[in-house]
Design an enzyme around this catalytic site. Sequence first.
Site, PDB file in Angstrom:
ATOM      1  N   HIS A  76       0.782  -1.395   0.019  1.00 36.55           N
ATOM      2  CA  HIS A  76      -0.283   0.403   0.682  1.00 36.55           C
ATOM      3  C   HIS A  76       1.008   1.402  -0.007  1.00 36.55           C
ATOM      4  CE1 HIS A  76      -3.365  -2.537   0.484  1.00 36.55           C
ATOM      5  NE2 HIS A  76      -2.960  -3.113   1.317  1.00 36.55           N
ATOM      6  N   CYS A  94      -7.990  -6.010   4.499  1.00 36.29           N
ATOM      7  CA  CYS A  94      -9.516  -5.742   5.673  1.00 36.29           C
ATOM      8  C   CYS A  94     -10.269  -6.478   4.695  1.00 36.29           C
ATOM      9  CB  CYS A  94      -9.511  -4.172   5.479  1.00 36.29           C
ATOM     10  SG  CYS A  94      -9.714  -3.765   3.553  1.00 36.29           S
ATOM     11  N   TYR A 146      -8.873  -5.150  16.466  1.00 37.71           N
ATOM     12  CA  TYR A 146     -10.074  -5.471  15.246  1.00 37.71           C
ATOM     13  C   TYR A 146      -9.644  -6.393  14.496  1.00 37.71           C
ATOM     14  CZ  TYR A 146      -6.310  -3.315  11.697  1.00 37.71           C
ATOM     15  OH  TYR A 146      -5.839  -2.263  11.171  1.00 37.71           O
ATOM     16  N   ALA A 175      -3.490   0.971   6.997  1.00 35.99           N
ATOM     17  CA  ALA A 175      -3.838   1.188   4.983  1.00 35.99           C
ATOM     18  C   ALA A 175      -3.834   3.006   4.945  1.00 35.99           C
ATOM     19  CB  ALA A 175      -4.501   0.555   4.602  1.00 35.99           C
TER      20      ALA A 175
HETATM   21  C1  LIG Z   1      -6.217  -9.040   8.301  1.00 37.45           C
HETATM   22  C2  LIG Z   1      -5.813  -7.386   7.640  1.00 37.45           C
HETATM   23  C3  LIG Z   1      -6.610  -6.298   8.214  1.00 37.45           C
HETATM   24  C4  LIG Z   1      -6.451  -4.971   7.756  1.00 37.45           C
HETATM   25  N1  LIG Z   1      -7.469  -4.343   7.759  1.00 37.45           N
HETATM   26  C5  LIG Z   1      -6.967  -2.581   7.207  1.00 37.45           C
HETATM   27  C6  LIG Z   1      -7.878  -2.050   7.628  1.00 37.45           C
HETATM   28  O1  LIG Z   1      -8.996  -2.425   7.668  1.00 37.45           O
HETATM   29  N2  LIG Z   1      -8.227  -0.297   7.746  1.00 37.45           N
HETATM   30  C7  LIG Z   1      -6.570  -0.211   7.400  1.00 37.45           C
HETATM   31  O2  LIG Z   1      -6.392   0.980   7.111  1.00 37.45           O
HETATM   32  N3  LIG Z   1      -5.750  -1.098   7.815  1.00 37.45           N
HETATM   33  C8  LIG Z   1      -5.693  -2.204   7.939  1.00 37.45           C
HETATM   34  N4  LIG Z   1      -4.393  -3.033   8.046  1.00 37.45           N
HETATM   35  C9  LIG Z   1      -3.612  -2.798   7.748  1.00 37.45           C
HETATM   36  C10 LIG Z   1      -2.298  -2.833   6.763  1.00 37.45           C
HETATM   37  O3  LIG Z   1      -3.195  -3.858   5.646  1.00 37.45           O
HETATM   38  C11 LIG Z   1      -1.198  -2.039   6.825  1.00 37.45           C
HETATM   39  O4  LIG Z   1      -1.449  -1.566   7.185  1.00 37.45           O
HETATM   40  C12 LIG Z   1      -0.860  -2.451   4.989  1.00 37.45           C
HETATM   41  O5  LIG Z   1      -0.653  -3.218   4.641  1.00 37.45           O
HETATM   42  C13 LIG Z   1       0.433  -1.070   5.058  1.00 37.45           C
HETATM   43  O6  LIG Z   1       0.969  -1.380   4.290  1.00 37.45           O
HETATM   44  P1  LIG Z   1       2.551  -1.051   3.655  1.00 37.45           P
HETATM   45  O7  LIG Z   1       2.788  -1.035   2.287  1.00 37.45           O
HETATM   46  O8  LIG Z   1       2.821   0.230   5.248  1.00 37.45           O
HETATM   47  O9  LIG Z   1       3.429  -2.404   4.765  1.00 37.45           O
HETATM   48  P2  LIG Z   1       3.348  -3.105   4.099  1.00 37.45           P
HETATM   49  O10 LIG Z   1       1.400  -4.080   3.833  1.00 37.45           O
HETATM   50  O11 LIG Z   1       3.452  -4.800   5.294  1.00 37.45           O
HETATM   51  O12 LIG Z   1       3.972  -4.604   2.573  1.00 37.45           O
HETATM   52  C14 LIG Z   1       5.601  -3.919   2.639  1.00 37.45           C
HETATM   53  C15 LIG Z   1       5.643  -4.636   1.382  1.00 37.45           C
HETATM   54  O13 LIG Z   1       7.152  -4.797   1.157  1.00 37.45           O
HETATM   55  C16 LIG Z   1       8.021  -6.142   1.095  1.00 37.45           C
HETATM   56  N5  LIG Z   1       9.506  -6.120   1.559  1.00 37.45           N
HETATM   57  C17 LIG Z   1       9.279  -5.895   3.123  1.00 37.45           C
HETATM   58  N6  LIG Z   1      10.400  -6.323   2.832  1.00 37.45           N
HETATM   59  C18 LIG Z   1      11.638  -6.331   1.814  1.00 37.45           C
HETATM   60  C19 LIG Z   1      12.898  -6.344   1.512  1.00 37.45           C
HETATM   61  N7  LIG Z   1      13.461  -6.887   2.108  1.00 37.45           N
HETATM   62  N8  LIG Z   1      12.621  -6.621   0.217  1.00 37.45           N
HETATM   63  C20 LIG Z   1      11.563  -6.308  -0.749  1.00 37.45           C
HETATM   64  N9  LIG Z   1       9.958  -6.478  -0.406  1.00 37.45           N
HETATM   65  C21 LIG Z   1      10.018  -5.878   0.978  1.00 37.45           C
HETATM   66  C22 LIG Z   1       6.867  -6.985   1.223  1.00 37.45           C
HETATM   67  O14 LIG Z   1       6.776  -8.173   0.628  1.00 37.45           O
HETATM   68  C23 LIG Z   1       5.007  -5.988   1.067  1.00 37.45           C
HETATM   69  O15 LIG Z   1       4.694  -6.181   0.089  1.00 37.45           O
HETATM   70  C24 LIG Z   1      -4.833  -4.561   8.215  1.00 37.45           C
HETATM   71  C25 LIG Z   1      -4.102  -6.004   7.821  1.00 37.45           C
HETATM   72  C26 LIG Z   1      -4.346  -7.051   8.116  1.00 37.45           C
HETATM   73  C27 LIG Z   1      -3.332  -7.337   8.403  1.00 37.45           C
END
Ligand SMILES: Cc1cc2nc3c(=O)[nH]c(=O)nc-3n(C[C@H](O)[C@H](O)[C@H](O)COP(=O)(O)OP(=O)(O)OC[C@H]3O[C@@H](n4cnc5c(N)ncnc54)[C@H](O)[C@@H]3O)c2cc1C
Length: 444
Positions: free
Chosen positions: A11, A43, A159, A299
């Site tokens: 995200h 989510c 949650y 997210a």
């Molecule tokens: C079941 C569930 C329900 C959720 N519901 C909600 C909701 O309703 N509303 C909301 O706002 N949030 C929700 N969230 C939280 C939300 O999903 C996270 O806050 C969001 O995914 C964060 O996004 P991000 O891109 O920062 O990190 P991440 O989603 O953790 O993505 C990180 C990415 O980095 C990549 N990566 C990591 N290290 C490396 C590396 N060294 N080399 C290459 N790639 C790497 C991974 O493969 C991954 O694709 C939920 C989470 C879960 C698990």
Amino acid sequence: MEKVVVVGANHAGTAAINTVLDNYADKEVIAFDANDNISFLGCGMALWIGKQIKGSSGLFYSDKDKLEAKGAKVYMETYVESVDYTNKVVHATGKNGKTCEQPYDKLILATGSIPIAPPIKGIELENVQFVKLFQNAQEVIQKLESGRIKRVVVVGAGYIGVELAEAFKRNGNEVTLIDMADTCLSGYYDREFTDLMAKHLEENGVHLAFGQSVKEIKGTTKVEVVVTDKEEFQADMVVLCMGFKPNNTLGKDTLELYTNGAFLVNGRQETSVPDVYAIGDCATVYDNATKGENYIALASNAVRSGIIAAHNACGTSIATEGVQGTNGISVFGFNMLATGLTLAKAKSLGLAAVATDYEDWQKPLFIEHGNFKVKIRIVYDQNTRIILGTQLSSDSDISLAIHFFSLAVQENVTIDKIKLFDAFFLPHFNQPYNYITMAALQAK
Ligand SMILES: Cc1cc2nc3c(=O)[nH]c(=O)nc-3n(C[C@H](O)[C@H](O)[C@H](O)COP(=O)(O)OP(=O)(O)OC[C@H]3O[C@@H](n4cnc5c(N)ncnc54)[C@H](O)[C@@H]3O)c2cc1C
């Protein structure tokens, strides 16, 4: 051409990549992600398990092809092993073992978070599941479809745990929800609200085991029993929802960190190393409610921080408005929303916090259909009168009201300012004496 390298393309990373591609034609974007998919909406996992949606196809909004069509170079299933911050080079390894050295001018770390795996005996047993990735959801659903999973124990009543407890129940499982706290959602709501959700879960058949901590998971190869400090629960599947920690591997020895290990960033998403930005779940946020750095893995924060980092990395200076942890949950048709501080949290921080509570029907009583009660608590500082937080619950969709309070906390609006603000009235939506005005008018 100046190179913007993004590590992690979920995200936060996707928001950053799109922002650069949409606004800065003079920049080259190169992205790496260890996973084989992009933009999975976690989510949706509960909705998918609970059969409230047809399948998983709508749970993605981007992919490698879409980003590359706009001009990025995206390496999927490619793990960034290390970053040479002195010489500004990223070292990555692909699935086939092929290594790659990628120089950067600006680096955006979007490495996200990883589920907390406590040192519980038996955690490695089959059918002990984590919930984070698309693959995790797929695995859980395949196991459910085998028909061999009858009893599910969900550990952690935040949650995600609460949503999944609902989902497994909707799927027809026997569900136990365990938390060491004596209620659910205690990080986001005061007791008056968490009790409502707990009652609601119980009424819908979820067995609650609050005030207990898991000591051991027993089984031969597969999980069979969850042992807490008070009871034992038979289980065919255990789902661990005990929170997330920032994935800081790539910078933990070089970048300045927050207390939980998240990359400490300023309002422009800049880390302590020049030209290196951190966004999403791997980074801190500025919390307007506590007036300081915080870690809130959502997210919504990920997307906003990605946009901010991309603009700053490309030369347009913009700063975050900060966040107040605005969140919502909808379980068996019962909705709860919150922003900012609870009364309990505000008091624990030493603030002179008080609350005004109000409960009423959303619409005039002559509206007989689709009219439900709304409960609201506004927390404010009795000295400064500034609104610190708000909680709402209802069977109605009152979700938009929380945005109003989110902005109020962000902008330090006082409780007195919202007593007689210009709120519209239309019986289809609210009462002439609406619940926001009435709650504010009752404030001492
Ligand atoms: C079941 C569930 C329900 C959720 N519901 C909600 C909701 O309703 N509303 C909301 O706002 N949030 C929700 N969230 C939280 C939300 O999903 C996270 O806050 C969001 O995914 C964060 O996004 P991000 O891109 O920062 O990190 P991440 O989603 O953790 O993505 C990180 C990415 O980095 C990549 N990566 C990591 N290290 C490396 C590396 N060294 N080399 C290459 N790639 C790497 C991974 O493969 C991954 O694709 C939920 C989470 C879960 C698990």
